[in-house]
Write a protein that holds these residues in place. Structure first.
Motif: not given
Length: 401
Positions: A224-232, A282-295
């Motif tokens: 469930s954690t894996t699926h939710k992470s992908i969906l997020m 590490v997933l939090a780092a990936v999502l952080t970079i998504v926000g940084y990169s789009i900015n």
């Protein structure tokens, strides 16, 4: 006017380089796989503290007595046969040390509190709360905070397993330790917990080990954690695409999403080949970079839209693109470098999951700056290769939305 650099000359080499790295990463994904942390696979999570107990309590009566301990008081909850249902509370503002506490507790019929260190501060006591807090003839240990002398290496030696992950919570003698261990196929929570606790007891002594908290992540929860992470992650990408499409134009939006996917795949390549544990940190780092990169990408896109208005005599869209990238280049580099200074400090001076988080951020920050300049711009340049200045300023404004 600032000097204009021919960034377009780097679009093809940059695209080829990125494709090679991403393919290399995909090969690693199918050959080496991802080193998933316990957040994404079934296992035991147990928080422990190791200390010499300052006291223990036993009960020889027929009633039921349980103990609740907080920083302010200790409660004895009495119920059952042969007793009046009541709660006896002992205020630590009055009973300031263990000796004074024991003197009052021993006034309860059939309850015996034996003291090892009577001078210890009562406000810093804790129980082996994952075990039963019911008083029986077996001693219930009371432990002192701030006296631990073990390290994560001591725990790792005690458990003797490569699959164990140990994280220190708190600092110095007041630290507790979170143990994460994957469950072997066919084993359950009780089996794994018994093995872990027996190893800790053998190393440090049963009376010295306090299990503060125990959780078990089953196979269903890990999936469930894996699926939710992908969906997020997918939802984040879709929302960013919608934002960019509304604010700019479809090709601008698609270019920004391609840059984000590029950064995610570059980080995935690094995670696969470095063997870094892929945890929620590490997933939090990936999502952080998504926000940084789009900015960083939006800053460039905004400049492109501005120059579409201000450069009506441009001979090609490439000229506008190079001017826009040149205008924002210093800002992009300085923003990334100053952020990297903080992140590199985290990497150098921390350990454990924060070190992995900062290392993933370092890779993502560099990739984010690179993709904003070359990858998204390369796609936009390709989508507008037939842009002609003779369409006029009105067409330029419409194309740039």
């Amino acid at each position: 006017m600032k000097k204009t650099f021919a960034f377009n000359k780097g679009f093809i080499p940059a695209t080829i380089l990125s494709c090679v790295v991403i393919v290399f990463g995909l090969v690693g994904l199918f050959t080496k796989g991802i080193n998933f942390g316990l957040d994404f696979k079934p296992g035991l999570i147990e928080e422990v503290r190791v200390a010499n107990p300052v006291a223990n309590i036993v009960y020889n009566g027929s009633a039921k007595i349980s103990v609740e301990l907080s920083a302010g008081q200790m409660d004895l909850i009495i119920s059952g046969t042969g007793a009046t249902n009541e709660t006896k509370s002992y205020n630590f503002a009055v009973l300031k040390d263990v000796a004074a506490l024991a003197e009052e507790v021993n006034k309860v019929d059939d309850v015996v509190m034996t003291v090892n260190d009577g001078s210890y501060d009562t406000t810093k006591l804790f129980l082996n709360s994952a075990a039963s807090t019911q008083l029986t003839t077996n001693p219930l240990q009371i432990y002192p905070a701030g006296t631990s002398k073990i390290t994560t290496d001591d725990l790792r030696d005690a458990l003797g397993s490569e699959s164990v992950n140990i994280k220190q919570l708190g600092s110095g003698a007041d630290a507790s330790y979170q143990i994460r261990m994957a469950v072997a196929e066919g084993d359950g929570q009780d089996d794994l917990q018994t093995v872990v606790n027996e190893k800790l007891n053998n190393k440090f002594g049963k009376e010295n080990v306090a299990i503060v908290k125990t959780d078990f992540i089953g196979a269903g929860m890990s999936k469930s954690t894996t699926h939710k992470s992908i969906l997020m992650f997918v939802l984040v990408i879709v929302l960013i695409w919608l934002y960019a499409a509304i604010r700019f134009h479809w090709d601008f939006a698609l270019g920004s999403v391609i840059a984000l996917l590029h950064d995610a795949l570059i980080m995935l390549s690094f995670i696969c080949w470095s063997g870094m544990e892929f945890s929620t940190t590490v997933l939090a780092a990936v999502l952080t970079i998504v926000g940084y990169s789009i900015n960083a990408t939006v800053v460039i896109l905004d400049r492109i839209r501005y120059n579409l208005k201000m450069m009506p005599n441009a001979k090609s869209f490439t000229e506008i693109l190079n001017q826009s990238l040149s205008d924002t280049f210093t800002r992009s580099v300085l923003t990334t470098v100053t952020t990297l200074m903080a992140v590199v400090s985290l990497y150098v001076f921390t350990t454990g999951s924060i070190k992995d988080f900062s290392l993933a951020l370092i890779v993502g920050l560099i990739s984010g700056m690179y993709s904003s300049i070359f990858i998204s711009s390369a796609f936009i340049s390709l989508s507008r290769k037939n842009w002609k200045a003779e369409y006029g300023v009105h067409h330029s404004l419409k194309a740039g939305n």
